[in-house]
Design a protein around this motif. Structure first.
Motif, PDB file in Angstrom:
ATOM      1  N   PHE A  22       0.824  -1.203   0.000  1.00  8.70           N
ATOM      2  CA  PHE A  22       0.000   0.000   0.000  1.00  8.70           C
ATOM      3  C   PHE A  22       0.866   1.264   0.000  1.00  8.70           C
ATOM      4  O   PHE A  22       0.662   2.167  -0.809  1.00  8.70           O
ATOM      5  CB  PHE A  22      -0.947   0.017   1.198  1.00  8.70           C
ATOM      6  N   PHE A  23       1.841   1.310   0.911  1.00  7.22           N
ATOM      7  CA  PHE A  23       2.652   2.526   0.990  1.00  7.22           C
ATOM      8  C   PHE A  23       3.462   2.733  -0.279  1.00  7.22           C
ATOM      9  O   PHE A  23       3.611   3.841  -0.775  1.00  7.22           O
ATOM     10  CB  PHE A  23       3.543   2.504   2.238  1.00  7.22           C
ATOM     11  N   ARG A  24       3.934   1.648  -0.841  1.00  8.88           N
ATOM     12  CA  ARG A  24       4.686   1.737  -2.087  1.00  8.88           C
ATOM     13  C   ARG A  24       3.779   2.330  -3.192  1.00  8.88           C
ATOM     14  O   ARG A  24       4.166   3.221  -3.924  1.00  8.88           O
ATOM     15  CB  ARG A  24       5.127   0.335  -2.489  1.00  8.88           C
ATOM     16  N   TRP A  25       2.569   1.808  -3.221  1.00 14.20           N
ATOM     17  CA  TRP A  25       1.618   2.240  -4.253  1.00 14.20           C
ATOM     18  C   TRP A  25       1.232   3.707  -4.051  1.00 14.20           C
ATOM     19  O   TRP A  25       1.206   4.495  -4.981  1.00 14.20           O
ATOM     20  CB  TRP A  25       0.380   1.340  -4.196  1.00 14.20           C
ATOM     21  N   MET A  26       0.962   4.075  -2.783  1.00 17.81           N
ATOM     22  CA  MET A  26       0.503   5.431  -2.477  1.00 17.81           C
ATOM     23  C   MET A  26       1.597   6.443  -2.831  1.00 17.81           C
ATOM     24  O   MET A  26       1.301   7.493  -3.406  1.00 17.81           O
ATOM     25  CB  MET A  26       0.159   5.499  -0.979  1.00 17.81           C
TER      26      MET A  26
END
Lengths: 535, 319
Positions: free
Chosen positions: B69-73
């Motif tokens: 998620f953090f990578r994507w965000m």
């Protein structure tokens, strides 16, 4: 965010304008190039034969690349890049004689080194090709996999036009692994030779191949619309149609475009057959498929492990009724996993539809009619959805508490992993006619997840007969061994064989030379011979 | 006014963030594994395991969901929406490639729909309770009632199959692709889509015009000898004001309709892409498409507000 949207909008407008002006109509010079449009049921994401098979890609790749041998509609091996081949008596050494003077589509010469290079690519652990294990019997495969060797010792170029492949153990069915249909395409060493093995899978070459040995070359790929192919000027024979358009539409659209004349060749489902037959100037042709629709029985689950119960299930199902009613007669019933006529003995049980016999077999086995039996399948394909309805009713009629259990692909994998399914209906698959290729779905060693034996069935005698059949290249000796194997297979019913469906093709009358192939993924096997009449 | 618009803008960003988080969570909670979807049935044993492991690693699916998620965000904020699982192309590019055809289809249909709806609505309102009014009203109700896919099939059957006057599907003919060719392919889907725009809007314009025409200021115009045409002009201005707002808010609804039309006509746009992506469990593309729709809705809402402020002096003064 706003700025991003504006930029997106600006970019899309540019794309739109480009789209409107891009691609002028085909050359309308004096030679009047001929063209045909062909339905491609699945959009290719790349043209990479090292990756797992995907039907649409295999079809497209069969026009761009070529292999040593392939199969014709009778499932017989036919020469492609190899003009002839020999197998020694104990089926361990395969020698391929390549055609002389062949050229890649970019004009570079083709030779045996290209074949050696390609087979090494397929087997290279750093490449991680999905086809790698098909070469696992080749001499030196395990050393190559372990890193103890830097190439496959068993594949060598004897001279410019001779390739030799040596196997660790006899396997008369080896050709079915590398030459059955559109598999093991040969790749150009002069282009890919310098690409590091661990990066080759994602190399740009595979999104737009610049050289191949197939009858066509890639001209343009219009995302979501069509793949435009031009005849390969360096192909070994004259290519009949100058340009092919592989149309990426849904099957409904393809069927309607048959009647508008916008598409010339379409593979249609049995349920559309009647509609397509009514279209003027379109001929419908079919050929028996090399694969079949069947149900794997979870032989590790309760009484399903009793052969009498499995015999009862196959006897309880009105298989001829399914073929006539759902497939429109376009299919044949089977009573063994082995498909080749020569591998089947006389006198196999035909398990004709007989509810009384089924009930007697169930009673014999002590079947409890309250035991739930779920039929699991990936739903969405009309023929199979309808067949499941019939099967559920047929089984209920003989006292089996059957119910339908539709799942998606991931759901099916989960049920297989946990071995929790009862009956698993599946089909398709490129299974060659060679009886040796039935072994991966029958043998003890191939029980899932080690192989594709989804019934977890195991009979060592059957394995021994099959091994004997693969250990010699003598056709008569092979036939006798497989007869023994088929008798056990027929009596034990590891799979509920439903039918071998026909592959149906609708072809516009303006196209001549199309010969239907039952292997849907190899439908373009003679594309070079197609011509357009009246032009 | 600037203050209220800034508040709207900030709240839009907050809503966008909430939608992004929600989309990611929803899509990852959905059943079905994207890697399993791509494993061919023929692949078994060690090959199968190796393939699944390699694909998971390649797609970053071997990481914990929070890490993903953090990578994507972080990616989203730097304009990187990740890569499509099925084609391997950047999601931004995949979406942009399809945006052009969709904009062309939707834009043409909106413009033509409005060009039909406005005169038809005015005509129905000014000829109230006459056969013309009845004909227009009945026509628009019928057009609303018939399902779009049915009209699409009918259109294909009549114009493409029977008359062979128009292409049945796609955006270009094989080997074609010039503006005229695209135009021919546009005719059927745009006719259908513009009908779905025109039908409700004709009714809206008719209603709005009737309401405005009965107002005092219109009577004043007529009493001052301004004539029928002038009175209609005044009433139309006020009707169009609210029409623009409704139109803006209608665009996302319209996009949903376009998804079905694109599917039937094999139009290579966002609609077809979104359906393919859902079927293939192509999460990055599904989320990317969701974000695109979210941005569209938020921008349309903002524009509707802005249009109201700009066009209506009363609102401008109030704020």
């Amino acid at each position: 965010m706003r700025k991003q949207s504006i930029m997106l909008l600006a970019a899309s407008t540019a794309v739109l304008l480009a789209g409107c002006s891009a691609g002028s109509p085909p050359d309308s010079d004096s030679n009047d190039p001929t063209s045909a449009s062909v339905y491609l049921y699945q959009e290719p994401t790349s043209f990479n034969p090292l990756k797992p098979f995907a039907g649409g890609e295999q079809l497209a790749m069969s026009l761009l690349y070529d292999n040593l041998v392939t199969t014709d509609p009778d499932s017989e091996y036919i020469p492609r890049l190899a003009e002839s081949w020999e197998v020694d008596d104990d089926a361990t050494t395969y020698t391929f004689h390549l055609r002389e003077g062949l050229k890649w589509s970019d004009g570079e010469p083709f030779d045996a080194e290209d074949v050696v290079f390609t087979y090494n690519l397929y087997a290279d652990p750093a490449v991680a090709s999905a086809q790698s294990s098909r070469l696992s019997q080749v001499v030196g495969y395990s050393e190559y996999q372990d890193g103890a060797a830097d190439e496959l010792a068993g594949v060598s170029a004897v001279d410019d036009t001779t390739v030799q492949i040596e196997l660790d153990a006899p396997n008369a069915g080896f050709l079915s692994l590398i030459g059955y249909g559109p598999v093991f395409f040969i790749l150009p060493e002069h282009i890919l030779g310098d690409v590091p093995a661990d990066r080759i899978m994602e190399d740009d070459f595979f999104s737009a191949p610049t050289a191949g040995m197939g009858p066509y070359t890639l001209e343009e790929y219009r995302t979501d619309q069509e793949v435009v192919l031009a005849a390969n000027e360096n192909y070994r024979s004259e290519v009949g149609i100058d340009r092919l358009y592989l149309k990426l539409v849904t099957s409904d659209v393809a069927t309607s475009q048959l009647s508008t004349g916008e598409i010339d060749i379409v593979q249609v489902s049995p349920s559309d057959r009647a509609a397509v037959e009514g279209i003027a100037d379109v001929s419908v042709e079919s050929a028996p498929s090399p694969g079949f629709t069947r149900m794997a029985v979870n032989t590790e689950k309760g009484l399903l492990g009793d052969a009498r119960v499995r015999q009862a299930i196959v006897t309880a199902i009105d298989r001829e009724g399914i073929i006539d009613g759902i497939l429109g007669g376009a299919g044949t019933a089977l009573n063994s996993t082995f498909l080749s006529e020569w591998a089947l003995p006389d006198g196999l049980d035909d398990y004709a539809y007989d509810p009384d016999r089924a009930m007697a077999l169930l009673a014999d086995a002590g079947w409890d009619s309250t035991t739930p039996v779920k039929i699991t399948w990936i739903n969405g394909q009309r023929d199979r959805d309808l067949a499941v309805d019939v099967i559920v009713e047929n089984l209920k009629a003989v006292g089996i508490a059957a119910s339908a259990n539709p799942v998606d692909a991931a759901g099916q994998s989960a049920l297989l992993d946990s071995k929790s399914f009862d009956l698993l209906l599946f089909g398709g698959g490129v299974y060659s006619m060679d009886p040796a290729s039935s072994t991966p779905v029958l043998s003890c060693d191939a029980r899932f997840p080690a192989g594709s034996n989804l019934s977890f069935f195991c009979d060592e005698q059957l394995d021994a007969h099959a091994a004997a059949g693969a250990a010699t290249s003598d056709r008569n000796a092979r036939a006798l061994a497989y007869h023994d194997a088929a008798r056990i297979d027929n009596a034990e019913v590891p799979y509920i064989w439903l039918n071998r469906p026909d592959t149906i093709w609708a072809v516009s009358d303006r196209v001549s030379g199309f010969v239907p192939n039952g292997d849907a993924t190899n439908g373009f096997w003679n594309a070079a011979d197609w011509t357009i009449s009246g032009e | 006014m600037i203050r209220s618009l800034s508040v709207r803008l900030l709240s839009s960003i907050a809503i966008f963030l909430a939608i992004a988080i929600g989309l990611f969570a929803l899509v990852h909670a959905a059943p079905g594994d994207p890697v399993e979807m791509t494993v061919p049935p023929e692949l078994a044993g060690a090959d199968r395991e190796a393939y699944i492991a390699a694909r998971r690693k390649e797609l970053g699916l071997d990481q914990a969901v929070m890490v993903q998620f953090f990578r994507w965000m972080t990616g989203v904020f730097s304009g990187d929406l990740g890569y499509s699982y099925s084609s391997g192309q950047p999601v931004g590019q995949v979406l942009t490639d399809r945006l052009g055809p969709t904009l062309l289809l939707m834009g043409s249909a909106l413009v033509i729909g409005a060009l039909i709806a406005v005169p038809a609505g005015i005509l129905a309102a000014t000829k109230r309770n006459t056969p013309i009014d009845y004909a227009i009203s009945t026509g628009s109700v019928l057009a609303i009632c018939f399902p779009g896919f049915f009209l699409a099939m009918l259109g294909i059957y009549v114009f493409a199959v029977q008359l062979r006057a128009l292409p049945s599907a796609g955006m270009v003919s094989s080997g074609g692709g010039d503006a005229l060719d695209v135009l021919r392919h546009l005719i059927l889907p745009v006719s259908l889509l513009s009908l779905t725009v025109a039908a409700p809007f004709t009714r809206f314009v008719r209603g709005g015009m009737l309401e405005e025409l009965s107002k005092d200021y219109v009577r004043t115009v007529i009493a001052k000898g301004g004539g029928q045409i002038r009175a209609i002009g005044h009433a139309l201005r006020n009707t169009l004001l609210s029409l623009i707002t409704v139109l803006m808010l209608y665009i996302p609804v319209f996009l949903a309709g376009a998804v079905a039309v694109e599917q039937v006509f094999a139009w290579p746009g966002m609609g077809q892409l979104s359906i393919q992506a859902v079927q293939a469990r192509d999460y990055p593309v599904v989320i990317g498409f969701g974000l695109y729709v979210a941005v569209l809705v938020l921008v349309c809402n903002l524009l509707a507000d802005l249009a109201y402020v700009i066009l209506d002096p009363r609102v401008r003064r109030q704020r």
